[in-house]
Design an enzyme around this catalytic site. Structure first.
Site, PDB file in Angstrom:
ATOM      1  N   GLU A  21      19.577  21.518 -48.401  1.00 25.04           N
ATOM      2  CA  GLU A  21      18.595  22.182 -49.174  1.00 25.04           C
ATOM      3  C   GLU A  21      17.194  22.459 -47.980  1.00 25.04           C
ATOM      4  OE1 GLU A  21      16.789  19.622 -52.221  1.00 25.04           O
ATOM      5  OE2 GLU A  21      18.953  19.037 -53.058  1.00 25.04           O
ATOM      6  N   GLU A  51      20.798  12.802 -52.962  1.00 24.69           N
ATOM      7  CA  GLU A  51      19.642  12.004 -52.312  1.00 24.69           C
ATOM      8  C   GLU A  51      19.516  10.427 -52.896  1.00 24.69           C
ATOM      9  OE1 GLU A  51      16.608  15.612 -51.885  1.00 24.69           O
ATOM     10  OE2 GLU A  51      16.325  14.451 -53.460  1.00 24.69           O
TER      11      GLU A  51
END
Length: 682
Positions: free
Chosen positions: A314, A152
């Protein structure tokens, strides 16, 4: 396309797993149960730097060697993350210069994550070392199929002001502008006596009185942050590709100050997104017809625009929350399956759930996974098992098909970044984008989010019948020519207020608004006003229908050509009766200009005049149901997603095949709460 990279034949599922968090005697049973759930992939290691390198220059692989071998025993494919998102304590203690620094000069300390800066030469060197060691060790492992760079990028913080960043920015600016005269011109430094006379004086923005940084310097700063992030990813990607040709490269996220289109095009093989629709239960939305978890369809459409079909690394599978924030209730029965289909409907070819088991330690011990702490059966596991069986059935047919849209909302990084500081239009971009997305969604018209930049061609835009480009304050002569050519060839385009008055430096042109598109739309702005915070909202009447509030900013339009059609007027305030919405046919197409900020109600009225192609000949659907369309060479798939908490009636106007039951259906039907249906023609 991702399907050409990962070498699958169907949509696949998987999960994130952290063997370093659990006793070794749990691992094999965990992997066995993953396989029983129909999972293909397991993602691991993105936060495990200390496990691999407990002290500088000393590398250990035993723990993950064992875990990967056990995963392979159950035919699970492993995705490894480079662990650079969380540098070890030994590293930050020995080399504090790697730590990030706030705009106010405060150095962030060890204890959370993402506390490093991209431009530290020492951090680049140490990151390159750990990546080299890991890839060298696992490049021939038969179970390791791909690499996730970092984790991320730019999550939680996307601004960097360490000394290394200031120095790198100076070099970046020198390379871009070549001379101080050019830099001073681009940054408008003649204002407030900010003129630079030496390159030694140049830096990122610094704390100032009233936080009034130079807006043109601040825009370049965002471009620099993006370039720094991409360069950091490139360092790792280059190492991986040098050492192995058999393992693919990606990264996950979608965060600020990062040109994800450039990242996807230049660095990675495909994009991976982390989808958490349950954030909708944290974010308060008082707007008209809030999207709630359906807003993630907007996010997924944005991701799809980076490079086509993608992966989900995710996917939310349970309640979400850290110890100190982001509290989210449990997904309602059916929502985990709904959100999984939402990702697939918008182009995902791989869905990995976060996470296998809820952590029993650390900040994320309330960010729940598929399994609870106790490892006993629960309804989330049962729901994913049902979904897995459905994907086993329809996954091969859907795999490789692409999302179909004939309308698009245009976005660009220059206005997004410039608008962060410029309150005279920046906040309007997101408001209008979401208003139009709602209008398309609630009228069951699939839509793309398409980035426009200097590489964009007319051929790329011409696949869309309609383009929406609200509040493009920065709009160059070249972009105006591109959009004019699009309209001349038959396209329809809609602009909003505050369009076309700035150049790429963020400085206004000395031209009548809306700048270089004035000839296309056939109007100029004769007057304008920002609506004050405590003023009553002005009103606008479009198509001689009911009045709507014209919030934020209003422009009074003047028709410069006889062929400009006035479609709406302001109805009160000092500009009552003045034009607010215009339409001009140009070539084979049409250009609209609205002198305001779009609300859902205003967007829907203009949409009716645009007359887009829709799927009303096939379906009669309630507002709460999203229609997504995926298509391959052989078949078109209609995916219906019910976001309502109760049953919804619908009508199938033509006989179709229910792809989950193989039954032919038609007529009046019912979608249960959070239900998903997939139809195709026989």
């Amino acid at each position: 396309m991702i399907n050409k990279i990962i070498n699958e034949e169907k949509i696949t599922l998987g999960v994130c797993y952290y063997p370093e968090h659990w006793p070794e005697d749990l691992w094999e049973d965990d992997f066995k149960r993953m396989k029983e759930l129909g999972f293909t992939y397991v993602r691991m290691s993105e936060f495990a730097w200390t496990i691999f390198e407990p002290k500088e220059g000393h590398f250990e692989f035993d723990l993950f060697d064992k875990a990967i071998a056990l995963a392979g025993k159950y035919n699970l494919k492993v995705i490894l993350g480079t662990p650079t998102a969380t540098p070890p304590v030994w590293l930050t203690e020995k080399y504090p210069e790697v730590l990030n620094v706030s705009h106010n000069g405060v150095q962030f300390k060890h204890g959370s994550r993402r506390h490093y800066n991209y431009n530290s030469k020492k951090y680049q060197e140490l990151s390159a070392t750990i990546v080299t060691e890991m890839v060298t060790h696992y490049r021939d492992n038969p179970y390791v199929v791909g690499w996730q760079i970092d984790n991320e990028l730019n999550c939680e913080i996307s601004e960097f002001y360490a000394e290394a960043d200031h120095m790198a920015f100076k070099n970046w600016a020198k390379e871009k502008y070549q001379s101080l005269d050019a830099l001073n011109e681009a940054w408008g430094t003649v204002f407030w006596n900010q003129t630079y006379t030496s390159w030694d004086q140049v830096s990122l923005t610094l704390p100032t009185v009233n936080d009034t940084s130079n807006p043109h310097q601040a825009l370049d700063e965002k471009r620099f942050f993006s370039d720094s992030t991409i360069n950091f990813a490139k360092i790792q990607a280059d190492i991986i590709r040098k050492l192995t040709k058999d393992q693919w490269v990606t990264t996950n996220g979608m965060f600020g100050h990062l040109d994800n289109h450039q990242l996807t095009e230049d660095i990675i093989d495909f994009y991976a997104y982390d989808s958490y629709p349950n954030f909708s239960k944290v974010i308060k939305d008082t707007s008209s017809k809030p999207l709630r978890d359906r807003k993630w369809s907007l996010n997924l459409s944005t991701v799809r625009g980076f490079g086509g079909n993608f992966a989900i690394f995710e996917q939310q599978s349970g309640p979400g929350g850290w110890v100190n924030r982001l509290e989210q209730p449990a997904p309602k029965p059916g929502q985990v399956k709904l959100w999984s289909y939402q990702s697939i409907a918008h182009g995902s070819e791989m869905v990995l759930y976060f996470r296998w088991r809820t952590a029993t330690k650390g900040t994320e011990m309330y960010w729940h996974g598929i399994n609870d702490y106790h490892n006993l059966p629960n309804r989330r596991i049962a729901e994913i098992e049902t979904f897995s069986k459905e994907i086993e059935k329809v996954g091969p047919a859907l795999y490789g098909s692409t999302y179909q849209a004939k309308v698009a909302i245009l976005t660009d990084y220059q206005n997004s970044w410039d608008g962060e500081m410029d309150k005279w239009y920046g906040n309007f971009i997101g408001q209008s984008k979401e208003a139009w997305f709602k209008a398309f969604q609630y009228n069951h018209i699939p839509v793309d989010l398409t980035n426009i930049n200097k590489k964009t061609t007319v051929d790329h835009l011409s696949k869309y019948d309609i383009l929406i480009y609200p509040h493009a304050a920065i709009l160059t002569k070249e972009t105006a020519k591109l959009l004019t050519n699009y309209v001349e060839q038959g396209g329809k385009i809609v602009f909003g207020c505050r369009t076309g008055y700035k150049d790429l430096t963020g400085q206004p042109y000395q031209k009548a608004f809306p700048g270089y598109i004035a000839d296309l739309v056939g109007i100029t702005v004769s007057d304008f006003t920002l609506v004050g915070a405590y003023e009553a909202a002005p009103k606008v009447s479009l198509f001689n229908k009911d009045e709507q509030e014209a919030l934020g900013f209003n422009e009074i339009l003047h028709a410069d050509n006889d062929d400009v059609e006035i479609l709406g007027h302001f109805t009160n305030d000092y500009y009552a009766g003045e034009p607010a919405l215009t339409k001009r046919n140009h070539g084979k197409g049409t250009a609209y200009y609205f002198g305001g900020v779009f609300s859902y109600e205003i967007a829907e009225k203009i949409l009716a005049d645009l007359k887009p192609d829709d799927y009303s000949e096939y379906f009669d659907l309630p507002e709460s149901v999203e229609l997504a369309v995926r298509k391959n060479d052989e078949k078109t798939f209609f995916i219906l997603l019910n976001y309502a908490s109760d049953a919804q009636p619908m009508k199938l106007k033509q006989p179709m095949i229910d792809c989950l039951t193989d039954e032919e259906v038609t007529g009046s039907l019912t979608l249960t709460a959070y239900d998903v249906k997939i139809y195709s023609f026989s």
